[in-house]
Design a protein around this motif. Structure first.
Motif, PDB file in Angstrom:
ATOM      1  N   VAL A  49       1.025  -1.165   0.070  1.00 27.97           N
ATOM      2  CA  VAL A  49      -0.042   0.142  -0.047  1.00 27.97           C
ATOM      3  C   VAL A  49       0.866   1.249   0.016  1.00 27.97           C
ATOM      4  O   VAL A  49       0.475   2.166  -0.866  1.00 27.97           O
ATOM      5  CB  VAL A  49      -0.894   0.012   1.257  1.00 27.97           C
ATOM      6  N   PHE A  50       2.114   1.363   0.781  1.00 23.50           N
ATOM      7  CA  PHE A  50       2.926   2.590   0.983  1.00 23.50           C
ATOM      8  C   PHE A  50       3.491   2.596  -0.453  1.00 23.50           C
ATOM      9  O   PHE A  50       3.638   3.703  -0.966  1.00 23.50           O
ATOM     10  CB  PHE A  50       3.886   2.243   1.957  1.00 23.50           C
ATOM     11  N   THR A  51       3.897   1.565  -1.026  1.00 26.95           N
ATOM     12  CA  THR A  51       4.409   1.745  -2.554  1.00 26.95           C
ATOM     13  C   THR A  51       3.747   2.128  -3.508  1.00 26.95           C
ATOM     14  O   THR A  51       3.725   2.874  -4.247  1.00 26.95           O
ATOM     15  CB  THR A  51       4.925   0.442  -3.033  1.00 26.95           C
ATOM     16  N   LEU A  52       2.336   1.805  -3.470  1.00 27.40           N
ATOM     17  CA  LEU A  52       1.285   2.136  -4.547  1.00 27.40           C
ATOM     18  C   LEU A  52       0.884   3.653  -4.327  1.00 27.40           C
ATOM     19  O   LEU A  52       0.604   4.196  -5.131  1.00 27.40           O
ATOM     20  CB  LEU A  52      -0.058   1.301  -4.250  1.00 27.40           C
ATOM     21  N   VAL A  53       0.763   4.014  -2.953  1.00 26.23           N
ATOM     22  CA  VAL A  53       0.603   5.407  -2.564  1.00 26.23           C
ATOM     23  C   VAL A  53       1.902   6.362  -3.389  1.00 26.23           C
ATOM     24  O   VAL A  53       1.598   7.245  -4.108  1.00 26.23           O
ATOM     25  CB  VAL A  53       0.243   5.627  -1.125  1.00 26.23           C
ATOM     26  N   GLY A  54       3.029   5.962  -3.243  1.00 28.98           N
ATOM     27  CA  GLY A  54       4.071   6.680  -4.154  1.00 28.98           C
ATOM     28  C   GLY A  54       3.890   6.489  -5.425  1.00 28.98           C
ATOM     29  O   GLY A  54       4.254   7.233  -6.162  1.00 28.98           O
ATOM     30  N   ILE A  56       1.080   6.341  -7.287  1.00 32.09           N
ATOM     31  CA  ILE A  56       0.058   7.195  -7.724  1.00 32.09           C
ATOM     32  C   ILE A  56       0.463   8.547  -7.757  1.00 32.09           C
ATOM     33  O   ILE A  56       0.070   9.363  -8.557  1.00 32.09           O
ATOM     34  CB  ILE A  56      -0.999   7.255  -6.796  1.00 32.09           C
ATOM     35  N   ARG A  57       1.288   9.097  -6.671  1.00 31.73           N
ATOM     36  CA  ARG A  57       1.896  10.233  -6.632  1.00 31.73           C
ATOM     37  C   ARG A  57       2.911  10.539  -8.034  1.00 31.73           C
ATOM     38  O   ARG A  57       2.666  11.656  -8.373  1.00 31.73           O
ATOM     39  CB  ARG A  57       2.720  10.753  -5.416  1.00 31.73           C
ATOM     40  N   ASP A  58       3.771   9.565  -8.133  1.00 32.05           N
ATOM     41  CA  ASP A  58       4.536   9.634  -9.115  1.00 32.05           C
ATOM     42  C   ASP A  58       3.770   9.830 -10.710  1.00 32.05           C
ATOM     43  O   ASP A  58       4.063  10.654 -11.519  1.00 32.05           O
ATOM     44  CB  ASP A  58       5.418   8.662  -9.132  1.00 32.05           C
ATOM     45  N   ASP A  67       8.545   0.610 -10.329  1.00 31.87           N
ATOM     46  CA  ASP A  67       7.898   0.117  -8.718  1.00 31.87           C
ATOM     47  C   ASP A  67       6.756  -1.008  -9.365  1.00 31.87           C
ATOM     48  O   ASP A  67       6.574  -1.688  -8.364  1.00 31.87           O
ATOM     49  CB  ASP A  67       7.296   1.253  -8.065  1.00 31.87           C
TER      50      ASP A  67
END
Length: 658
Positions: A49-54, A56-58, A67
């Motif tokens: 989830v932490f990686t997915l949030v990053g 989406i921001r990218d 990623d």
């Protein structure tokens, strides 16, 4: 906090993953398999989830990276029950970031050293009513112009100053790269950031800390550290094809074997750490290597441009030439003596910021001629200076400008490469000063090196007259000359030069616009050229054109190492993925092997820190067409007009050069 505990807080994801892994192992050994599985699933899911949030921001910023491979690999290992492998992937990704950080600090050592040694304290000397001196420690930022400072042995000079003591030996290696101590005598300038020798000395502050030489360099270094290297862009070039190839190989392994575990076993070897880590480590290494050579490069994007330069453009005065023109002859008109012409011209040139004006002032001083103050003075852009001296109107500058104020001005004959500064007094032609400036000893070698290393076109862009410019160009091996240019002309020409990218080298204030406009702007020396240094992409701290060779060579070496490291990582990953399609590499073993791939690419990327000295190939032998001493006053001047009613002479420290 104890030092050995700092890594635990510096890399919390690694710490948490290790703790979860140990807990899962303990639970599994206690025959609590379900509990161990859920602990692993929850931990890895949180990281996903932490990686997915990053991600989406990218994506919202317009960047799609690598990623997705890591996320698919973690989901796949969880789906097939390879919980230990999923934890290792999390550890690998977070550990890769830690390895990048550690390698980055190693690669960034030279830049960081400059920042850490910035002087913060000064010993200010104040004389009391009884005539005794008292020394007080004050922050370097509180030192005012004119303060007397005590510099103890082996201490760093906190601000630029004038030496009051009879003599001193200064270590200026952090500023110029010169390893030998530099002797200074009373009255000479001492630069901040230099290290005092074995005897205590006193200096009088010339500038505040923020305006001093070392702080300017520190600001450039900080800009280089904070600028974003093109590592994301470089990795993105390979992101889509690498992701596609990895998914195809993994899908084919699943389809052929019919075992979904094979899909996970392949993807754990496709995680993108080599691509994401190798490039930034290489670029940091290149920045550090350049700083060690006395070249500040403002970020990895500049390194990539340097590596691809195809056209090089140069200013003339102070760049291809020494920038210290001397008066070789004074030709006085009828009714004037050479000393009178030189004295009045030098008196007027006190109010000019042009480097050639400095040569006229020096000539008068060497002859012991007293200079007079002006009651009013004005410098006209690119033309000359006009001043009221001893109740007379004195004009010094280009022939056309002087002729507009003194119609009887006549052109004087000069040798090839020389130039004349014309002088008129009270509207009457008084004579001409013949000036000359030698090309730098290394200029011809630098041009030859660039041509031999892929630079297809070399051009001179100068405001000097064409005969003078062509003489210098012939001496250093440049065939293409654009002369009689204003600063705006230089910008326009630089924008139109082909092939790209274009490198522009200059050294003065009025070079700032064209340095900013070029693909890569290189400023020669930080001393007295603050505007040029701020506008440029690269600043050479040494007073040598050979720094251009260092910059281009380091740029090319760094990009080659970065691309090679990425290639090694991709080749190893694809090779291991193909082996994993056979089922020979279990998921857990594959995740551990991928860590070794990360380490290999990082170690290779650190090669950017070292390399052969490119100046070994640089000849300082004069070009066969080398001519006489060159350069004159009818070149470009400051890109502004300046009126001086109080008529305060320009101080040497304020003079901009070209």
């Amino acid at each position: 906090m104890p030092r050995f505990l700092r890594p635990l807080t510096r890399y919390p994801i690694i710490t948490a993953t290790v703790v979860v892994g140990i807990l899962a192992l303990v639970l599994a050994l206690a025959d609590l398999t379900d509990a161990a599985r859920w602990v692993s699933v929850l931990s890895v899911s949180g990281f996903i989830v932490f990686t997915l949030v990053g991600m989406i921001r990218d994506v919202l910023r317009g960047h799609v990276g690598l990623d997705i491979l890591a996320v698919v690999a973690m989901v796949a290992t969880l789906a097939v029950g390879e919980y230990a492998a999923s934890l290792i992937i999390v550890l690998m990704l977070s550990g890769g970031q830690a390895l990048e950080d550690i390698a980055g600090r190693r690669a960034n050592r030279e830049l960081t050293a400059l920042l850490e040694r910035a002087p913060r304290t000064a010993h200010r000397v104040r004389t009391g009513p009884d005539g005794t001196d008292a020394v007080a420690d004050v922050p370097a930022d509180e030192v005012a112009v004119g303060d007397v400072l005590l510099i103890r042995p082996a201490e760093i000079v906190p601000v630029d100053g004038v030496l009051l003591s009879p003599a001193a030996n200064m270590d200026e290696s952090s500023l110029t790269g010169e390893s030998m101590p530099v002797p200074r005598t009373a009255g000479e300038e001492v630069l901040s950031g230099s290290v005092n020798g074995s005897a205590a000395i006193r200096v009088r502050a010339l500038r505040r800390s923020a305006d001093s030489q070392y702080q300017q360099i520190v600001a450039l270094v900080r800009e280089a550290q904070e600028s974003r290297a093109p590592v994301v862009r470089l990795a993105d070039r390979f992101a889509i094809p690498f992701t596609a190839v990895s998914l195809v190989i993994a899908g084919a392994a699943w389809g052929i074997s019919g075992d979904p575990t094979r899909f996970a076993e392949v993807l754990v070897l496709a995680t993108p750490c080599p691509l994401l880590i190798a490039a930034p480590v290489a670029f940091l290494g290149g920045l550090s290597r350049a700083a060690r050579a006395g070249v500040i490069i403002k970020g990895g994007a500049v390194i990539e441009q340097l590596a691809r330069v195809r056209t090089a453009a140069f200013d003339k005065t102070g760049t291809l030439t020494r920038g210290h023109p001397t008066v070789v002859e004074v030709r006085a008109a009828d009714g004037w003596t050479p000393d009178d012409v030189l004295r009045l011209a030098a008196s007027a040139e006190q109010y000019s910021t042009h480097v050639l004006a400095d040569g006229i002032r020096r000539a008068a001083e060497e002859r012991g001629l007293p200079l007079s103050a002006a009651t009013a003075a004005e410098e006209t852009a690119t033309n000359g200076v006009r001043a009221a001296i001893e109740g007379r109107s004195v004009v010094v500058g280009k022939p056309r400008y002087v002729r507009s104020l003194a119609p009887d001005t006549r052109t004087v004959e000069i040798a090839s490469g020389q130039a004349a500064a014309y002088v008129a007094v009270d509207g009457v032609f008084a004579g001409a000063l013949i000036l000359a400036d030698d090309p730098r000893a290394e200029s011809a070698g630098v041009i030859a090196w660039l041509r031999a290393h892929g630079v297809e076109r070399a051009v001179m862009l100068t405001g000097d007259a064409e005969p003078t410019a062509r003489a210098i160009a012939a001496a250093v091996g440049i065939d293409e000359v654009r002369a009689d240019l204003l600063p705006a002309d230089k910008v326009q020409l630089a924008a139109g030069l082909q092939p790209r990218p274009v490198l522009m080298v200059g050294d003065g204030v009025n070079d700032a616009p064209v340095l900013a406009a070029a693909d890569v702007g290189i400023a020669m020396g930080a001393k007295g050229a603050t505007a040029a240094g701020e506008a440029a992409s690269v600043v050479i701290l040494k007073d040598s054109l050979a720094g251009v060779v260092d910059a281009v060579a380091i740029g090319r070496d760094t990009l080659r190492v970065a691309l090679s490291a990425i290639g090694i990582g991709i080749a190893l990953s694809i090779g291991l993925m193909l082996v994993a399609t056979t089922g020979l590499i279990p998921a857990v073993a594959g995740a551990l092997v991928q860590e070794l791939v990360d380490l290999a690419t990082i170690l290779y990327a650190l090669r950017a820190l070292t390399g052969r000295d490119p100046q070994q190939d640089l000849s300082t032998t004069p070009h066969p067409r080398d001519g006489a001493a060159l350069v004159g006053h009818n070149g470009e001047r400051m890109p502004h007009s300046r009126s001086i009613r109080s008529a305060e002479p320009t101080r040497p420290a304020e003079r901009g050069t070209r």
